[in-house]
Write a protein that holds these residues in place. Structure first.
Motif, PDB file in Angstrom:
ATOM      1  N   LYS A   1       0.842  -1.188   0.000  1.00  0.00           N
ATOM      2  CA  LYS A   1       0.000   0.000   0.000  1.00  0.00           C
ATOM      3  C   LYS A   1       0.880   1.242   0.000  1.00  0.00           C
ATOM      4  O   LYS A   1       2.057   1.193   0.393  1.00  0.00           O
ATOM      5  CB  LYS A   1      -0.908   0.013   1.222  1.00  0.00           C
ATOM      6  N   LYS A   2       0.267   2.360  -0.373  1.00  0.00           N
ATOM      7  CA  LYS A   2       1.030   3.594  -0.418  1.00  0.00           C
ATOM      8  C   LYS A   2       1.537   4.009   0.958  1.00  0.00           C
ATOM      9  O   LYS A   2       2.547   4.698   1.077  1.00  0.00           O
ATOM     10  CB  LYS A   2       0.185   4.721  -1.025  1.00  0.00           C
ATOM     11  N   GLU A   3       0.795   3.639   2.026  1.00  0.00           N
ATOM     12  CA  GLU A   3       1.233   4.035   3.362  1.00  0.00           C
ATOM     13  C   GLU A   3       2.369   3.171   3.886  1.00  0.00           C
ATOM     14  O   GLU A   3       2.864   3.393   4.985  1.00  0.00           O
ATOM     15  CB  GLU A   3       0.062   4.003   4.337  1.00  0.00           C
ATOM     16  N   GLY A   4       2.782   2.143   3.103  1.00  0.00           N
ATOM     17  CA  GLY A   4       3.964   1.385   3.472  1.00  0.00           C
ATOM     18  C   GLY A   4       3.713  -0.047   3.859  1.00  0.00           C
ATOM     19  O   GLY A   4       4.667  -0.813   4.053  1.00  0.00           O
ATOM     20  N   GLN A   5       2.490  -0.484   3.996  1.00  0.00           N
ATOM     21  CA  GLN A   5       2.193  -1.854   4.421  1.00  0.00           C
ATOM     22  C   GLN A   5       2.465  -2.833   3.290  1.00  0.00           C
ATOM     23  O   GLN A   5       1.947  -2.675   2.184  1.00  0.00           O
ATOM     24  CB  GLN A   5       0.732  -1.967   4.870  1.00  0.00           C
TER      25      GLN A   5
ATOM     26  N   LYS B   1       7.159   4.538   2.926  1.00  0.00           N
ATOM     27  CA  LYS B   1       6.649   5.504   3.891  1.00  0.00           C
ATOM     28  C   LYS B   1       7.220   6.898   3.670  1.00  0.00           C
ATOM     29  O   LYS B   1       6.539   7.905   3.855  1.00  0.00           O
ATOM     30  CB  LYS B   1       6.975   5.034   5.308  1.00  0.00           C
TER      31      LYS B   1
ATOM     32  N   ILE C   1       3.884   8.365  -0.663  1.00  0.00           N
ATOM     33  CA  ILE C   1       2.562   8.903  -0.317  1.00  0.00           C
ATOM     34  C   ILE C   1       2.159  10.049  -1.242  1.00  0.00           C
ATOM     35  O   ILE C   1       1.016  10.145  -1.699  1.00  0.00           O
ATOM     36  CB  ILE C   1       2.542   9.354   1.157  1.00  0.00           C
TER      37      ILE C   1
ATOM     38  N   ASP D   1      -4.840   2.480  -4.454  1.00  0.00           N
ATOM     39  CA  ASP D   1      -3.775   2.949  -3.555  1.00  0.00           C
ATOM     40  C   ASP D   1      -2.729   1.857  -3.366  1.00  0.00           C
ATOM     41  O   ASP D   1      -2.019   1.835  -2.354  1.00  0.00           O
ATOM     42  CB  ASP D   1      -4.353   3.379  -2.204  1.00  0.00           C
TER      43      ASP D   1
END
Length: 594
Positions: free
Chosen positions: A184-188, A210, A214, A238
């Motif tokens: 995911k874009k948030e880093g997951q 991260k 973003i 995303d």
């Protein structure tokens, strides 16, 4: 400059631009310590993964609206059409729809459940709170759509399509020199390669996402420690794919790719140049040949033919050129023939006009005024008059048809009448019988003509006439009565060599009028399809009786004006001829009042 040179030169800027672009990119890549080469070589993996996922998403996303339309919101159930959508595609495993109130999912209906494992999966996925357009749950790819429908009890609805494909997992499990993961874009990190054994690479990927991803929704790379990190987003979602490439391993592959790319480029350029030169040379050769044929034809060589036999557009143009030259030659021949015929017809028309009276007859006793108009260059109508010691003789004839043959027959009739001019002692019957024999000798019965011959005696105040099947003239008396002279004396002239014609005499007093015409006048039809007709002619003369008897108006002018108004400029279909004869009022001819 010739066309082949223009074609060749037109490709030169493209080749130069390609070479300059390649050189500039190479210099820029070397300026950045070849990092860009590493990115270009290894970005393919992340691009391939993102494009695969993107294609899966874009291929199924349009079905969301179709499936939503097959859901009955009042009943909270899918209609039968939803099952048909599932049957029509083999890429969707399950269809699930939820109602949402206070951000809580409530399962409404499903389509495609076939086993207990499917039921267990649905139970577990109901606790999955991610509502992104594209998501991953237990290695199953989901396409989701959250939407609102007013007037129903749920605030929102969530539609989930569980896809059959395991292409992403297969792609991740393939052996490669770089580390690849779905994130995911948030880093997951959602899904990683089973072959991934480098903890340093995975931690660097999480930190890289991260810190950099973003705010960026496009592919990019960045050097971090001993790795080059790349990011390729899946458009419309995303999610994206992140790679971590070890510089040392990547550089050797990059250099090899550079050498192969340069060799392939040179090979392609050489092939393109060879094809362009061959095609342009062949094309310009045919064009030059066709241009030479056109030049020769334009200089008057009407027999010029193009010899090009290719199957391309130039060959088609050559074929059309040859057809055009043939048609032009035919048109020129037709034009010459037509011009020659028109010249001959004009000559015949001028000659025929000499057989007609050049001016009207005006004496103290009589006025004879005629009108004639042919439907073609040469007409089959004819009229004339001859002055006699005791008055005059007038003629009007109509040969069947119109054109050259009838015109020739009217010439023979005119010559016969002129021959008999001096034989004033002949009675009208013998006169017309002689004319009949002349016409028969000329036409042998193939052409017939109707004839009205009248002889006016101003001494005896009589009209003696023979009507050989011609239109019946009209006689206007001074007492305003209008008579039709309908006595037919005999058949058409030219039917047989020997015919007899009887003559008829009527009174023709000073002040009276005679109107004689051919059937082209009464049979003419206007734009409404109505014939001029004898009835209209009769009424027109009656209407103007007072003016005619008082000689305020001329009968020919009245008829001609009315006919031209009725005609409305239309072409004639038959010759039109008429004669207006006026017996003038001469006080010496009137009986003295007793």
């Amino acid at each position: 400059m010739k066309i082949k040179n223009k074609f060749s030169l037109s490709f030169a800027p493209i080749l130069i631009l390609a070479l300059v672009t390649y050189t500039m990119i190479a210099l820029e890549l070397f300026r950045k310590d070849k990092v860009a080469y590493i990115f270009s070589a290894n970005q393919d993996g992340s691009h391939l993964a993102s494009m695969l996922s993107e294609n899966i998403y874009l291929a199924q996303a349009p079905l969301l609206e179709v499936i939503i339309s097959s859901f009955s919101f009042p009943d909270g159930k899918f209609m039968a059409t939803a099952k048909s959508h599932l049957q029509l595609t083999d890429s969707i495993k399950l269809i699930i729809i939820y109602g949402i109130n206070n951000n809580q999912l409530e399962l409404l209906d499903t389509v495609g459940v076939k086993s207990e494992s499917d039921k267990a999966f649905i139970k577990e996925i109901s606790r999955f709170e991610d509502k992104s357009a594209l998501a991953l749950f237990q290695e199953q790819l989901l396409i989701q759509k959250e939407f609102e429908v007013k007037r129903f009890k749920y605030e929102k609805y969530l539609l989930r399509l569980v896809l059959q494909t395991n292409a992403i997992k297969t792609l991740l499990d393939q052996p490669r020199i770089y580390h690849l993961a779905l994130a995911k874009k948030e880093g997951q990190i959602l899904l990683n390669s089973k072959a991934e054994t480098n903890p340093q690479a995975q931690s660097l990927m999480t930190a890289f996402i991260k810190q950099n991803v973003i705010e960026k929704d496009f592919p990019f790379s960045k050097e971090r420690d001993s790795f080059i990190m790349t990011w390729a987003p899946i458009r419309g979602t995303d999610l994206g794919f992140v790679t971590a490439t070890e510089k040392e391993k990547a550089m050797s592959a990059l250099e090899e790719m550079k050498r192969k790319s340069l060799g392939v480029m040179l090979l392609l350029v050489s092939i393109c140049l060879f094809i362009v030169i061959k095609v342009v040379t062949g094309l310009t050769k045919n064009i030059e040949s066709l241009s030479a044929s056109l030049t020769s034809f334009s200089q008057g060589n009407l027999n010029e033919k193009s010899q090009i036999s290719s199957t391309d557009e130039v060959g088609s143009l050559s074929k059309n050129f040859n057809q055009m030259t043939d048609k032009i030659k035919d048109l020129i021949a037709q034009s010459e023939s037509k011009a020659r015929m028109e010249s001959e017809l004009n000559t015949a028309r001028r000659v025929q006009s000499l057989f007609l009276p050049q001016e009207d007859l005006e004496t103290s006793e009589l006025s004879i005024r005629g009108y004639i108009e042919s439907a073609s260059e040469c007409g089959g109508d004819w009229w004339s008059f001859q002055e006699l010691d005791k008055g005059c003789r007038f003629f009007i004839a109509d040969v069947t048809g119109h054109g050259v043959a009838p015109a020739i027959l009217t010439a023979a009739l005119n010559a016969a009448c002129e021959t008999l001019r001096e034989f004033q002692h002949l009675n009208m019957s013998d006169f017309v019988s002689y004319l009949n024999s002349v016409i028969y000798k000329c036409s042998k019965g193939e052409l017939l003509l109707s004839l009205f011959v009248g002889e006016i005696s101003v001494i005896e105040n009589t009209l003696t006439y023979v009507n050989a099947s011609h239109c019946s003239p009209m006689l206007l008396h001074t007492n305003k009565e209008l008579d039709i002279l309908d006595v037919v004396s005999g058949p058409h002239l030219g039917r047989s060599a020997k015919e007899t014609y009887k003559m008829t005499s009527v009174a023709f007093l000073p002040g009276e009028k005679i109107f004689v015409y051919t059937d082209g006048l009464t049979e003419f039809t206007n734009s409404q399809g109505r014939a001029y007709g004898e009835k209209k002619l009769y009424k027109l003369i009656q209407k103007n009786t007072n003016y005619l008897l008082q000689e305020y108006m001329d009968l020919r002018t009245i008829i001609q004006t009315d006919f031209e108004d009725y005609r409305e400029g239309l072409e004639l279909t038959d010759d039109v001829t008429f004669i207006a004869i006026n017996r003038k009022i001469n006080r010496d001819n009137l009986n003295p009042t007793v």
